[in-house]
Write an enzyme that holds these catalytic residues in place. Sequence first.
Site, PDB file in Angstrom:
ATOM      1  N   LYS A  10       0.812  -1.226   0.000  1.00  0.00           N
ATOM      2  CA  LYS A  10       0.000   0.000   0.000  1.00  0.00           C
ATOM      3  C   LYS A  10       0.849   1.283   0.000  1.00  0.00           C
ATOM      4  O   LYS A  10       2.058   1.245   0.236  1.00  0.00           O
ATOM      5  CB  LYS A  10      -0.943  -0.044   1.208  1.00  0.00           C
ATOM      6  CG  LYS A  10      -1.958  -1.203   1.138  1.00  0.00           C
ATOM      7  CD  LYS A  10      -2.988  -1.102   2.247  1.00  0.00           C
ATOM      8  CE  LYS A  10      -3.984  -2.249   2.149  1.00  0.00           C
ATOM      9  NZ  LYS A  10      -5.079  -2.113   3.156  1.00  0.00           N
ATOM     10  N   TYR A  50     -12.494  -2.269  -3.975  1.00  0.00           N
ATOM     11  CA  TYR A  50     -13.019  -2.355  -2.612  1.00  0.00           C
ATOM     12  C   TYR A  50     -14.543  -2.260  -2.573  1.00  0.00           C
ATOM     13  O   TYR A  50     -15.112  -1.926  -1.522  1.00  0.00           O
ATOM     14  CB  TYR A  50     -12.400  -1.260  -1.739  1.00  0.00           C
ATOM     15  CG  TYR A  50     -11.007  -1.596  -1.238  1.00  0.00           C
ATOM     16  CD1 TYR A  50     -10.775  -2.710  -0.432  1.00  0.00           C
ATOM     17  CD2 TYR A  50      -9.921  -0.773  -1.536  1.00  0.00           C
ATOM     18  CE1 TYR A  50      -9.503  -2.998   0.048  1.00  0.00           C
ATOM     19  CE2 TYR A  50      -8.646  -1.061  -1.051  1.00  0.00           C
ATOM     20  CZ  TYR A  50      -8.449  -2.178  -0.262  1.00  0.00           C
ATOM     21  OH  TYR A  50      -7.192  -2.461   0.224  1.00  0.00           O
ATOM     22  N   PHE A  58     -15.657   3.489   6.657  1.00  0.00           N
ATOM     23  CA  PHE A  58     -14.281   3.845   6.303  1.00  0.00           C
ATOM     24  C   PHE A  58     -14.022   3.855   4.799  1.00  0.00           C
ATOM     25  O   PHE A  58     -12.894   4.110   4.364  1.00  0.00           O
ATOM     26  CB  PHE A  58     -13.282   2.915   7.011  1.00  0.00           C
ATOM     27  CG  PHE A  58     -13.464   1.440   6.731  1.00  0.00           C
ATOM     28  CD1 PHE A  58     -12.974   0.859   5.571  1.00  0.00           C
ATOM     29  CD2 PHE A  58     -14.134   0.622   7.648  1.00  0.00           C
ATOM     30  CE1 PHE A  58     -13.125  -0.495   5.311  1.00  0.00           C
ATOM     31  CE2 PHE A  58     -14.294  -0.741   7.397  1.00  0.00           C
ATOM     32  CZ  PHE A  58     -13.794  -1.296   6.225  1.00  0.00           C
ATOM     33  N   ARG A  86      -1.865 -14.463   4.731  1.00  0.00           N
ATOM     34  CA  ARG A  86      -2.590 -13.821   5.830  1.00  0.00           C
ATOM     35  C   ARG A  86      -1.824 -13.962   7.146  1.00  0.00           C
ATOM     36  O   ARG A  86      -1.832 -13.058   7.979  1.00  0.00           O
ATOM     37  CB  ARG A  86      -4.006 -14.384   5.932  1.00  0.00           C
ATOM     38  CG  ARG A  86      -4.848 -13.987   4.719  1.00  0.00           C
ATOM     39  CD  ARG A  86      -6.271 -14.469   4.803  1.00  0.00           C
ATOM     40  NE  ARG A  86      -7.054 -13.729   5.782  1.00  0.00           N
ATOM     41  CZ  ARG A  86      -7.483 -12.494   5.614  1.00  0.00           C
ATOM     42  NH1 ARG A  86      -7.181 -11.824   4.517  1.00  0.00           N
ATOM     43  NH2 ARG A  86      -8.209 -11.902   6.528  1.00  0.00           N
ATOM     44  N   THR A  92      -5.578  -7.185  10.543  1.00  0.00           N
ATOM     45  CA  THR A  92      -5.856  -5.921   9.846  1.00  0.00           C
ATOM     46  C   THR A  92      -5.404  -4.723  10.668  1.00  0.00           C
ATOM     47  O   THR A  92      -4.763  -3.803  10.150  1.00  0.00           O
ATOM     48  CB  THR A  92      -7.371  -5.800   9.565  1.00  0.00           C
ATOM     49  OG1 THR A  92      -7.783  -6.938   8.801  1.00  0.00           O
ATOM     50  CG2 THR A  92      -7.703  -4.526   8.798  1.00  0.00           C
ATOM     51  N   ARG A 103       2.343  -6.390   9.413  1.00  0.00           N
ATOM     52  CA  ARG A 103       1.571  -5.255   9.938  1.00  0.00           C
ATOM     53  C   ARG A 103       2.054  -4.837  11.323  1.00  0.00           C
ATOM     54  O   ARG A 103       2.082  -3.640  11.632  1.00  0.00           O
ATOM     55  CB  ARG A 103       0.087  -5.586   9.912  1.00  0.00           C
ATOM     56  CG  ARG A 103      -0.493  -5.488   8.488  1.00  0.00           C
ATOM     57  CD  ARG A 103      -1.826  -6.138   8.411  1.00  0.00           C
ATOM     58  NE  ARG A 103      -2.545  -5.874   7.165  1.00  0.00           N
ATOM     59  CZ  ARG A 103      -3.568  -6.599   6.732  1.00  0.00           C
ATOM     60  NH1 ARG A 103      -3.992  -7.628   7.454  1.00  0.00           N
ATOM     61  NH2 ARG A 103      -4.182  -6.303   5.607  1.00  0.00           N
ATOM     62  N   ASN A 113      -2.192   0.168   6.633  1.00  0.00           N
ATOM     63  CA  ASN A 113      -1.695  -1.079   7.224  1.00  0.00           C
ATOM     64  C   ASN A 113      -0.768  -1.852   6.279  1.00  0.00           C
ATOM     65  O   ASN A 113      -0.643  -3.069   6.378  1.00  0.00           O
ATOM     66  CB  ASN A 113      -2.858  -1.936   7.752  1.00  0.00           C
ATOM     67  CG  ASN A 113      -3.801  -2.397   6.660  1.00  0.00           C
ATOM     68  OD1 ASN A 113      -3.666  -1.999   5.504  1.00  0.00           O
ATOM     69  ND2 ASN A 113      -4.761  -3.228   7.021  1.00  0.00           N
ATOM     70  N   HIS A 116      -2.339  -5.492   1.622  1.00  0.00           N
ATOM     71  CA  HIS A 116      -3.628  -6.171   1.485  1.00  0.00           C
ATOM     72  C   HIS A 116      -3.345  -7.585   1.016  1.00  0.00           C
ATOM     73  O   HIS A 116      -2.421  -7.803   0.239  1.00  0.00           O
ATOM     74  CB  HIS A 116      -4.514  -5.468   0.438  1.00  0.00           C
ATOM     75  CG  HIS A 116      -5.669  -6.331  -0.014  1.00  0.00           C
ATOM     76  ND1 HIS A 116      -6.831  -6.419   0.692  1.00  0.00           N
ATOM     77  CD2 HIS A 116      -5.785  -7.190  -1.060  1.00  0.00           C
ATOM     78  CE1 HIS A 116      -7.641  -7.289   0.093  1.00  0.00           C
ATOM     79  NE2 HIS A 116      -7.036  -7.763  -0.985  1.00  0.00           N
ATOM     80  N   GLU A 127      -9.611 -10.991  -7.548  1.00  0.00           N
ATOM     81  CA  GLU A 127      -8.707  -9.858  -7.360  1.00  0.00           C
ATOM     82  C   GLU A 127      -7.527  -9.915  -8.335  1.00  0.00           C
ATOM     83  O   GLU A 127      -7.097  -8.882  -8.854  1.00  0.00           O
ATOM     84  CB  GLU A 127      -8.232  -9.809  -5.901  1.00  0.00           C
ATOM     85  CG  GLU A 127      -9.384  -9.491  -4.940  1.00  0.00           C
ATOM     86  CD  GLU A 127      -8.983  -9.474  -3.471  1.00  0.00           C
ATOM     87  OE1 GLU A 127      -9.853  -9.192  -2.637  1.00  0.00           O
ATOM     88  OE2 GLU A 127      -7.804  -9.739  -3.146  1.00  0.00           O
TER      89      GLU A 127
HETATM   90  P1  CMP Z   1      -7.576  -4.495   3.544  1.00  0.00           P
HETATM   91  O1  CMP Z   1      -7.136  -5.876   3.871  1.00  0.00           O
HETATM   92  O2  CMP Z   1      -6.977  -3.876   2.336  1.00  0.00           O
HETATM   93  O3  CMP Z   1      -9.171  -4.483   3.395  1.00  0.00           O
HETATM   94  C1  CMP Z   1      -9.935  -3.330   3.651  1.00  0.00           C
HETATM   95  C2  CMP Z   1      -9.133  -2.197   4.200  1.00  0.00           C
HETATM   96  O4  CMP Z   1      -9.877  -1.163   4.807  1.00  0.00           O
HETATM   97  C3  CMP Z   1      -8.241  -2.703   5.319  1.00  0.00           C
HETATM   98  O5  CMP Z   1      -7.234  -3.538   4.785  1.00  0.00           O
HETATM   99  C4  CMP Z   1      -7.784  -1.392   5.933  1.00  0.00           C
HETATM  100  O6  CMP Z   1      -6.721  -0.807   5.202  1.00  0.00           O
HETATM  101  C5  CMP Z   1      -9.002  -0.489   5.724  1.00  0.00           C
HETATM  102  N1  CMP Z   1      -9.727  -0.177   6.944  1.00  0.00           N
HETATM  103  C6  CMP Z   1      -9.832   1.038   7.496  1.00  0.00           C
HETATM  104  N2  CMP Z   1     -10.576   1.003   8.596  1.00  0.00           N
HETATM  105  C7  CMP Z   1     -10.963  -0.270   8.774  1.00  0.00           C
HETATM  106  C8  CMP Z   1     -11.752  -0.946   9.766  1.00  0.00           C
HETATM  107  N3  CMP Z   1     -12.310  -0.301  10.787  1.00  0.00           N
HETATM  108  N4  CMP Z   1     -11.934  -2.279   9.619  1.00  0.00           N
HETATM  109  C9  CMP Z   1     -11.406  -2.950   8.572  1.00  0.00           C
HETATM  110  N5  CMP Z   1     -10.642  -2.363   7.611  1.00  0.00           N
HETATM  111  C10 CMP Z   1     -10.414  -1.031   7.719  1.00  0.00           C
END
Ligand code: CMP
Length: 139
Positions: A10, A50, A58, A86, A92, A103, A113, A116, A127
């Site tokens: 990211k 997304y 968010f 993962r 996350t 992370r 973070n 992804h 994807e």
């Molecule tokens: P990702 O795995 O890319 O999938 C969705 C993304 O939303 C997550 O990682 C975070 O970068 C972002 N995000 C921001 N806020 C939240 C939240 N409260 N819960 C989950 N994902 C979040």
Amino acid sequence: AVQRTFSIIKPDATRRNITGKIVDRLEGAGLRVVAQKRIQMTREQAEGFYAVHKERPFFNDLVTFMISGPVVVQVLEGEDAVAKNREVMGATNPANADAGTIRKDFAESIEANSVHGSDSPENAATEIKFFFTDAEIVG
Ligand code: CMP
């Protein structure tokens, strides 16, 4: 079984010039980078990618963050690649991520973070197709 998964490094990570450190973690976990490109996502692309989060509070901030700089999109291959990726990414929210995960060690916040990774083989296939043609993936 040998699987493929989709990964994004990211904008918080490209900004800090730590894409190599992240690839090192992925490769160290036994994942092989079988496709990779550095791109600037458009807002439309980020919204499409997304789309499953469209109703989440968010969503808009996430899209704005994902287009705030370049990202590195990747196809990773290996034994149980989805689960393995993962595991090496960690939770996350970096505050909940296990020691030694990407992370935990690199993420700035739950939004920024650093990485992804697909959450299932089915989503991985979708994807991967979103960003790569078959010819771009060389196993
Ligand atoms: P990702 O795995 O890319 O999938 C969705 C993304 O939303 C997550 O990682 C975070 O970068 C972002 N995000 C921001 N806020 C939240 C939240 N409260 N819960 C989950 N994902 C979040």
